[in-house]
Design a protein around this motif. Structure first.
Motif, PDB file in Angstrom:
ATOM      1  N   TYR A  17       0.835  -1.197   0.000  1.00  5.26           N
ATOM      2  CA  TYR A  17       0.000   0.000   0.000  1.00  5.26           C
ATOM      3  C   TYR A  17       0.872   1.250   0.000  1.00  5.26           C
ATOM      4  N   LEU A  18       0.340   2.297  -0.605  1.00  4.13           N
ATOM      5  CA  LEU A  18       1.034   3.577  -0.674  1.00  4.13           C
ATOM      6  C   LEU A  18       0.411   4.548   0.317  1.00  4.13           C
ATOM      7  N   HIS A  19       1.273   5.356   0.934  1.00  2.29           N
ATOM      8  CA  HIS A  19       0.820   6.358   1.898  1.00  2.29           C
ATOM      9  C   HIS A  19       1.577   7.655   1.680  1.00  2.29           C
ATOM     10  N   LEU A  20       0.935   8.767   1.964  1.00  3.53           N
ATOM     11  CA  LEU A  20       1.604  10.063   1.920  1.00  3.53           C
ATOM     12  C   LEU A  20       2.484  10.225   3.153  1.00  3.53           C
ATOM     13  N   THR A  21       3.643  10.815   2.967  1.00  4.09           N
ATOM     14  CA  THR A  21       4.449  11.233   4.108  1.00  4.09           C
ATOM     15  C   THR A  21       3.940  12.615   4.522  1.00  4.09           C
ATOM     16  N   ASP A  22       4.427  13.115   5.633  1.00  6.64           N
ATOM     17  CA  ASP A  22       4.053  14.472   6.043  1.00  6.64           C
ATOM     18  C   ASP A  22       4.494  15.483   4.988  1.00  6.64           C
ATOM     19  N   ILE A  23       5.689  15.284   4.442  1.00 10.35           N
ATOM     20  CA  ILE A  23       6.182  16.184   3.390  1.00 10.35           C
ATOM     21  C   ILE A  23       5.303  16.070   2.151  1.00 10.35           C
ATOM     22  N   GLY A  24       4.915  14.849   1.788  1.00 17.06           N
ATOM     23  CA  GLY A  24       4.031  14.648   0.640  1.00 17.06           C
ATOM     24  C   GLY A  24       2.695  15.341   0.829  1.00 17.06           C
ATOM     25  N   SER A  25       2.165  15.275   2.031  1.00 16.95           N
ATOM     26  CA  SER A  25       0.901  15.963   2.336  1.00 16.95           C
ATOM     27  C   SER A  25       1.052  17.470   2.170  1.00 16.95           C
ATOM     28  N   GLU A  26       2.176  17.987   2.618  1.00 12.76           N
ATOM     29  CA  GLU A  26       2.432  19.428   2.509  1.00 12.76           C
ATOM     30  C   GLU A  26       2.607  19.854   1.044  1.00 12.76           C
ATOM     31  N   ILE A  27       3.328  19.054   0.271  1.00  9.44           N
ATOM     32  CA  ILE A  27       3.511  19.335  -1.160  1.00  9.44           C
ATOM     33  C   ILE A  27       2.152  19.340  -1.853  1.00  9.44           C
ATOM     34  N   LEU A  28       1.333  18.353  -1.534  1.00  7.92           N
ATOM     35  CA  LEU A  28       0.002  18.251  -2.133  1.00  7.92           C
ATOM     36  C   LEU A  28      -0.849  19.459  -1.774  1.00  7.92           C
ATOM     37  N   LYS A  29      -0.829  19.834  -0.516  1.00  6.34           N
ATOM     38  CA  LYS A  29      -1.599  20.997  -0.048  1.00  6.34           C
ATOM     39  C   LYS A  29      -1.178  22.261  -0.792  1.00  6.34           C
ATOM     40  N   LYS A  30       0.115  22.470  -0.913  1.00  3.01           N
ATOM     41  CA  LYS A  30       0.618  23.682  -1.565  1.00  3.01           C
ATOM     42  C   LYS A  30       0.286  23.726  -3.047  1.00  3.01           C
ATOM     43  N   ASN A  31       0.077  22.580  -3.656  1.00  5.42           N
ATOM     44  CA  ASN A  31      -0.141  22.530  -5.091  1.00  5.42           C
ATOM     45  C   ASN A  31      -1.574  22.257  -5.522  1.00  5.42           C
ATOM     46  N   THR A  32      -2.465  22.015  -4.569  1.00  2.87           N
ATOM     47  CA  THR A  32      -3.847  21.727  -4.949  1.00  2.87           C
ATOM     48  C   THR A  32      -4.880  22.536  -4.168  1.00  2.87           C
ATOM     49  N   GLU A  33      -4.474  23.158  -3.101  1.00  2.00           N
ATOM     50  CA  GLU A  33      -5.415  23.944  -2.307  1.00  2.00           C
ATOM     51  C   GLU A  33      -5.156  25.429  -2.503  1.00  2.00           C
ATOM     52  N   LEU A  34      -6.099  26.227  -2.076  1.00  2.00           N
ATOM     53  CA  LEU A  34      -5.952  27.667  -2.143  1.00  2.00           C
ATOM     54  C   LEU A  34      -5.124  28.153  -0.961  1.00  2.00           C
ATOM     55  N   ASP A  35      -4.444  29.260  -1.143  1.00  2.00           N
ATOM     56  CA  ASP A  35      -3.670  29.874  -0.070  1.00  2.00           C
ATOM     57  C   ASP A  35      -4.647  30.356   1.002  1.00  2.00           C
ATOM     58  N   GLU A  36      -4.488  29.852   2.207  1.00  2.00           N
ATOM     59  CA  GLU A  36      -5.455  30.158   3.274  1.00  2.00           C
ATOM     60  C   GLU A  36      -5.508  31.648   3.593  1.00  2.00           C
ATOM     61  N   ASN A  37      -4.375  32.334   3.576  1.00  2.00           N
ATOM     62  CA  ASN A  37      -4.369  33.771   3.877  1.00  2.00           C
ATOM     63  C   ASN A  37      -5.069  34.570   2.780  1.00  2.00           C
ATOM     64  N   LYS A  38      -4.798  34.224   1.516  1.00  2.00           N
ATOM     65  CA  LYS A  38      -5.460  34.913   0.405  1.00  2.00           C
ATOM     66  C   LYS A  38      -6.963  34.631   0.420  1.00  2.00           C
ATOM     67  N   LEU A  39      -7.321  33.380   0.707  1.00  2.00           N
ATOM     68  CA  LEU A  39      -8.729  33.011   0.763  1.00  2.00           C
ATOM     69  C   LEU A  39      -9.437  33.752   1.898  1.00  2.00           C
ATOM     70  N   GLN A  40      -8.794  33.806   3.058  1.00  2.00           N
ATOM     71  CA  GLN A  40      -9.386  34.511   4.199  1.00  2.00           C
ATOM     72  C   GLN A  40      -9.581  35.987   3.886  1.00  2.00           C
ATOM     73  N   ALA A  41      -8.603  36.592   3.215  1.00  2.00           N
ATOM     74  CA  ALA A  41      -8.714  38.005   2.847  1.00  2.00           C
ATOM     75  C   ALA A  41      -9.889  38.226   1.905  1.00  2.00           C
ATOM     76  N   ALA A  42     -10.058  37.333   0.943  1.00  2.00           N
ATOM     77  CA  ALA A  42     -11.178  37.460   0.003  1.00  2.00           C
ATOM     78  C   ALA A  42     -12.510  37.253   0.714  1.00  2.00           C
ATOM     79  N   LEU A  43     -12.579  36.219   1.555  1.00  2.00           N
ATOM     80  CA  LEU A  43     -13.835  35.930   2.260  1.00  2.00           C
ATOM     81  C   LEU A  43     -14.212  37.038   3.238  1.00  2.00           C
TER      82      LEU A  43
END
Length: 132
Positions: free
Chosen positions: A83-109
């Motif tokens: 089985y394959l699993h994300l490492t903590d670093i992999g989770s962080e890489i994924l977050k940075k490349n697929t999610e919106l920037d939380e600070n920018k999103l908060q500013a817009a909201l």
């Protein structure tokens, strides 16, 4: 309607996406997403999800393991299954490349009313549910 949704989504992603720090291919991101979103993912699942050969999937996974973004774990019940699993670093890489920037999103909201924010969250929740 679909063109409008795609245009708005593209604008949102363009304006609220975090600055990319790592160079990562689209295929690598899809592999990391598959591991994150599904339980008990094996290389054959990656091959099926991306419509690529098992060997090609294996090479991609080997690279991601080498980068420290994924790790493999052999099943205790069936030693043939890995089985394959994300490492903590992999989770962080994924977050940075697929999610919106939380600070920018908060500013817009913050420029919207509470009612408007609730509508946005509800719309995304509904779209997320029907897309599965």
């Amino acid at each position: 309607m679909i063109q409008n949704i795609n245009k708005y989504f593209s604008d949102i992603y363009f304006n609220l996406h975090p600055t990319q720090e790592e160079v990562i291919s689209h295929q690598s991101l899809r592999i990391l997403q598959t591991v994150q979103k599904k339980q008990y993912v094996m290389i054959r699942d990656i091959a099926e999800q991306l419509s690529i050969s098992h060997n090609t999937a294996s090479e991609h996974v080997k690279k991601l393991v080498g980068n420290g973004w994924l790790y493999k774990e052999r099943s205790e019940e069936d030693q043939r299954k890995v089985y394959l699993h994300l490492t903590d670093i992999g989770s962080e890489i994924l977050k940075k490349n697929t999610e919106l920037d939380e600070n920018k999103l908060q500013a817009a909201l913050s420029r919207l009313s509470a009612n408007e924010r609730e509508k946005i969250v509800e719309a995304f929740r509904l779209l997320s549910e029907v897309s599965k």
